[in-house]
Design a protein around this motif. Structure first.
Motif, short mmCIF file in Angstrom:
data_model
loop_
_atom_site.label_atom_id
_atom_site.label_comp_id
_atom_site.label_asym_id
_atom_site.label_seq_id
_atom_site.Cartn_x
_atom_site.Cartn_y
_atom_site.Cartn_z
N PRO A 113 11.75 -18.58 -18.03
CA PRO A 113 12.13 -18.44 -16.62
C PRO A 113 12.05 -16.99 -16.14
CG PRO A 113 13.69 -19.84 -17.78
CD PRO A 113 12.76 -19.24 -18.82
N GLY A 114 11.49 -16.80 -14.95
CA GLY A 114 11.39 -15.48 -14.36
C GLY A 114 10.19 -14.67 -14.81
N GLN A 115 9.40 -15.19 -15.72
CA GLN A 115 8.23 -14.47 -16.23
C GLN A 115 6.97 -15.09 -15.63
OE1 GLN A 115 8.32 -11.75 -18.28
NE2 GLN A 115 10.53 -11.87 -18.00
N PHE A 116 6.11 -14.24 -15.04
CA PHE A 116 4.87 -14.69 -14.44
C PHE A 116 3.68 -14.19 -15.24
CE2 PHE A 116 7.77 -15.06 -10.89
CZ PHE A 116 7.33 -16.21 -10.26
N LYS A 117 2.66 -15.01 -15.38
CA LYS A 117 1.43 -14.64 -16.08
C LYS A 117 0.31 -14.54 -15.04
CE LYS A 117 -1.93 -16.39 -19.37
NZ LYS A 117 -2.33 -17.54 -20.17
N PRO A 118 -0.33 -13.37 -14.91
CA PRO A 118 -1.43 -13.23 -13.95
C PRO A 118 -2.53 -14.25 -14.23
CG PRO A 118 -0.79 -11.09 -14.79
CD PRO A 118 -0.08 -12.12 -15.62
N THR A 119 -2.97 -14.95 -13.19
CA THR A 119 -4.01 -15.96 -13.36
C THR A 119 -5.28 -15.63 -12.58
OG1 THR A 119 -3.09 -17.26 -11.54
CG2 THR A 119 -2.37 -17.82 -13.76
N TRP A 120 -5.17 -14.77 -11.57
CA TRP A 120 -6.33 -14.43 -10.75
C TRP A 120 -6.11 -13.09 -10.09
CZ3 TRP A 120 -7.75 -14.08 -5.46
CH2 TRP A 120 -9.10 -14.25 -5.20
N LYS A 121 -7.13 -12.22 -10.12
CA LYS A 121 -7.04 -10.90 -9.49
C LYS A 121 -8.29 -10.64 -8.67
CE LYS A 121 -4.31 -8.68 -13.09
NZ LYS A 121 -4.18 -7.52 -13.95
N ARG A 122 -8.10 -9.87 -7.60
CA ARG A 122 -9.23 -9.48 -6.75
C ARG A 122 -8.97 -8.09 -6.20
NH1 ARG A 122 -10.87 -11.83 -0.95
NH2 ARG A 122 -12.73 -10.58 -0.68
N GLU A 123 -9.98 -7.23 -6.23
CA GLU A 123 -9.89 -5.90 -5.63
C GLU A 123 -10.44 -5.98 -4.21
OE1 GLU A 123 -11.89 -3.01 -8.05
OE2 GLU A 123 -10.68 -3.51 -9.82
N ILE A 124 -9.66 -5.46 -3.25
CA ILE A 124 -10.04 -5.50 -1.84
C ILE A 124 -10.04 -4.07 -1.32
CG2 ILE A 124 -9.44 -6.41 0.44
CD1 ILE A 124 -7.72 -8.52 -1.10
N PRO A 125 -11.11 -3.64 -0.64
CA PRO A 125 -11.12 -2.29 -0.08
C PRO A 125 -9.96 -2.08 0.91
CG PRO A 125 -13.31 -3.25 0.01
CD PRO A 125 -12.36 -4.35 -0.38
N VAL A 126 -9.37 -0.89 0.89
CA VAL A 126 -8.25 -0.56 1.77
C VAL A 126 -8.64 -0.80 3.23
CG1 VAL A 126 -6.83 1.36 2.62
CG2 VAL A 126 -7.14 1.03 0.17
N GLN A 127 -9.84 -0.39 3.62
CA GLN A 127 -10.28 -0.54 5.01
C GLN A 127 -10.31 -2.01 5.45
OE1 GLN A 127 -9.64 2.75 6.03
NE2 GLN A 127 -10.88 1.82 7.61
N THR A 128 -10.64 -2.92 4.54
CA THR A 128 -10.67 -4.35 4.87
C THR A 128 -9.29 -4.83 5.28
OG1 THR A 128 -12.50 -4.73 3.35
CG2 THR A 128 -11.19 -6.65 3.95
N ILE A 129 -8.26 -4.35 4.60
CA ILE A 129 -6.89 -4.73 4.94
C ILE A 129 -6.45 -4.06 6.24
CG2 ILE A 129 -4.47 -4.71 4.17
CD1 ILE A 129 -6.26 -6.56 2.50
#
Length: 77
Positions: free
Chosen positions: A44-60
């Motif tokens: 409980p309380g522990q998360f496992k990363p399942t998906w990552k994506r890099e997004i350019p700062v300007q896009t945000i």
């Protein structure tokens, strides 16, 4: 080593998944937003990363939403 600054987080699906956005400052000077989806593990309380994506700062920044406002305030600090 890269420096991570949490921008925003959303817990979804009855607290079984989490989406998180981080501002990443790479030692080379590169900056980007890391979007990561994580799923709850057996512990409980522990998360496992399942998906990552890099997004350019300007896009945000060009979006007009809560995430872009939070990122702007972090960059201005």
């Amino acid at each position: 080593m890269s420096q991570l600054t949490r921008i925003h987080e959303v817990i979804r699906h009855n607290r079984l998944e989490r989406d998180a956005w981080y501002l990443v400052h790479h030692p080379s000077g590169r900056r980007y937003v890391l979007f990561e989806t994580s799923a709850m593990e057996d512990t409980p309380g522990q998360f496992k990363p399942t998906w990552k994506r890099e997004i350019p700062v300007q896009t945000i920044l060009v979006q007009n939403n809560e995430l872009s406002q939070k990122l702007k305030s972090i960059l201005e600090a």
